[in-house]
Design a protein around this motif. Structure first.
Motif, PDB file in Angstrom:
ATOM      1  N   LEU A 164      -7.242 -30.973  -6.216  1.00 60.38           N
ATOM      2  CA  LEU A 164      -8.182 -29.850  -7.160  1.00 60.38           C
ATOM      3  C   LEU A 164      -9.226 -30.579  -7.402  1.00 60.38           C
ATOM      4  N   ALA A 165      -9.343 -31.631  -7.822  1.00 65.56           N
ATOM      5  CA  ALA A 165     -10.674 -32.408  -8.097  1.00 65.56           C
ATOM      6  C   ALA A 165     -11.605 -32.463  -6.932  1.00 65.56           C
ATOM      7  N   VAL A 166     -10.925 -32.654  -5.868  1.00 63.52           N
ATOM      8  CA  VAL A 166     -11.746 -32.564  -4.529  1.00 63.52           C
ATOM      9  C   VAL A 166     -12.595 -31.186  -4.497  1.00 63.52           C
ATOM     10  N   VAL A 167     -11.727 -30.259  -4.706  1.00 63.27           N
ATOM     11  CA  VAL A 167     -12.041 -28.842  -4.499  1.00 63.27           C
ATOM     12  C   VAL A 167     -13.198 -28.299  -5.620  1.00 63.27           C
ATOM     13  N   VAL A 168     -13.110 -29.109  -6.951  1.00 62.95           N
ATOM     14  CA  VAL A 168     -14.177 -28.883  -7.836  1.00 62.95           C
ATOM     15  C   VAL A 168     -15.499 -29.594  -7.344  1.00 62.95           C
ATOM     16  N   LEU A 178     -17.942 -37.832  -2.446  1.00 62.51           N
ATOM     17  CA  LEU A 178     -18.837 -36.590  -2.770  1.00 62.51           C
ATOM     18  C   LEU A 178     -19.654 -36.726  -3.884  1.00 62.51           C
ATOM     19  N   ILE A 179     -19.102 -37.476  -4.999  1.00 59.06           N
ATOM     20  CA  ILE A 179     -20.072 -37.573  -6.119  1.00 59.06           C
ATOM     21  C   ILE A 179     -20.959 -38.763  -6.024  1.00 59.06           C
ATOM     22  N   ALA A 180     -20.894 -39.816  -5.033  1.00 59.51           N
ATOM     23  CA  ALA A 180     -21.836 -40.791  -4.969  1.00 59.51           C
ATOM     24  C   ALA A 180     -22.872 -40.195  -3.799  1.00 59.51           C
TER      25      ALA A 180
END
Length: 451
Positions: A281-285, A74-76
């Motif tokens: 939670l990091a994925v949700v964020v 997601l970040i990439a």
């Protein structure tokens, strides 16, 4: 005989993978079952042992890797990894790029588990390597050093904390001495060793080398910089797991310092700071910061998530079956046999615990098992010796890191992360872990002359 059988089994594994070119997963499965038979595990227990090792390993790493892969992708795909890479290169300059990677991995490694650090940082380091046109491994090796040293030496990581508890060592002194030992160790095993590794195994540093599964997560299309998320929100999203884990560490310290009893608030904080919950939670964020906030449709975000999980599916099988191999060695009594080798020894306590941990690590593979087994075995041998138990704790952690090889899940993580061959992994990662271990021993012995 248990050690001889283990060595023959590992030699067969290398023969299958390197000579006959049998797939890694199949080779590990074959050797695991053969070792179970050779070590005398009852026939009706073999399958249970294999499944137990597989399940336990994936129970602790499967969801972490799954959520971590989604987070990295997601970040990439949003351009966040590119923004972080470009900004770090601009701030530190190409000449100091290795040191920037070391600094980031050490800082994040204080709170992150090794597995989380790998799955989070490798895609970003891959982007950095592309920006400065350097081989991925040239930045990747120093990155793994920071994560490994912090994970093996320093609280609040579970291994050092539990070892310190069993040895009744002062955790504050373990942390202080650990930092003193960690700094030169990271320098020697990181940038310095990478300089020599580049000359010893140049094939591992081939710029055109196909990246491994985890690095591929960061291989998104290149954006114009103004189209990417800003640096602050990109770093916040990538570092969100660190923030939660650091918060839990502070809460734990406050509980011990002020004698706070368990209560719903602290229990909730501990629950959300568990590695699996942290990554979820990091994925949700990330879905919000890297997607919804930037107007990216949910279906496209889910395509990224699906692609990322497919990318690491085979890696998860390899990690799981390597856990089965470790469990077979434990159930086969290899660790118990090693323990008998050191009974009645009168060598230096620091050297003794390091040696015990090193032998168990090499035979069983798991650093955590090696460290905890050593603590239980060595305590009766060194009680009354007057040794500094903070340094004993660090020596145990150092010994437990030595010579990561085919019976260690970390070996396969690094191999698949950077797309290395078996020989390249041995000549880089295995040697690197050995340097960390020996440096930890040497600096602990040196420090023992002053404290």
């Amino acid at each position: 005989m248990p050690l001889v059988i283990t060595v023959l089994g590992l030699a067969l594994l290398l023969f299958l993978i390197m000579k006959l070119k049998v797939h890694t997963f199949i080779s590990l499965a074959i050797v695991t079952f053969l070792l179970a038979l050779a070590l005398g595990i009852p026939l009706d227990k073999i399958v249970d042992t294999v499944e137990s090792g597989f399940g336990d390993t994936l129970a602790s790493t499967g969801l972490i890797f799954g959520f971590g892969a989604i987070l990295g992708k997601l970040i990439a795909d949003a351009g966040g990894a590119q923004r972080i890479a470009v900004t770090l290169v601009a701030r530190f300059g190409e000449r100091n790029i290795q040191w920037s990677v070391v600094l980031v991995s050490v800082i994040l490694g204080i709170a992150l588990f090794f597995e989380i650090g790998i799955v989070l940082l490798v895609p970003i380091v891959y982007q950095m390597a592309k920006q400065v046109r350097l081989p991925l491994l040239y930045l990747g090796l120093p990155m793994t050093v920071g994560l490994s040293v912090m994970h093996g030496f320093l609280p609040p990581h579970p291994g050092p904390v539990v070892i310190a508890s069993q040895f009744h060592a002062n955790v504050g002194l373990v942390l202080l001495y650990g930092f003193i030992i960690a700094i030169p160790t990271v320098i020697i095993a990181g940038p310095v060793f990478t300089f020599f590794a580049l000359r010893m195994v140049p094939s591992a540093f081939d710029k055109d080398k196909k990246p491994g599964a985890i690095a591929v997560l960061g291989d998104a299309k290149q954006f114009d910089l103004e189209q990417t998320p800003n640096f602050g929100i990109s770093v916040f999203t990538a570092a969100f797991p660190v923030i939660l884990m650091a918060l839990a560490t502070l809460v734990s310290l406050a509980e011990r310092a002020f004698g706070l009893a368990d209560n719903p608030v602290t229990n909730f904080i501990h629950m959300i700071s568990e590695p699996t919950t942290v990554m979820f939670l990091a994925v949700v964020v990330a879905i919000f910061t890297m997607g919804i906030q930037r107007g990216i449709p949910i279906p496209r975000l889910m395509e990224s998530a699906e692609t990322s999980v497919k990318t690491i599916a085979l890696l998860l099988l390899i990690i799981g079956i390597s856990g089965s191999l470790k469990q077979v060695l434990i159930e086969g009594g290899v660790g118990d046999y090693v323990a008998t080798l050191f009974e009645g020894s009168d060598m230096s306590p620091i050297l003794l615990v390091w040696l015990i941990a090193a032998v168990i690590r090499i035979t069983l593979g798991s650093a955590t098992v090696a460290a905890l087994t050593t603590a239980g075995l060595a305590l009766p041998l060194i009680q009354g010796s007057g040794a500094n138990f903070a340094l004993i704790t660090l020596a145990t952690g150092s010994g437990s890191l030595i010579a990561s090889h085919v019976n260690d899940t970390g070996f396969w993580m690094v191999k698949e992360a950077f797309g290395l061959t078996m020989k390249e992994t041995f000549c880089t990662w295995t040697v690197l872990e050995t340097i960390i271990s020996v440096c930890g021993l040497v600096f602990a012995l040196m420090l023992s002359t002053f404290v």
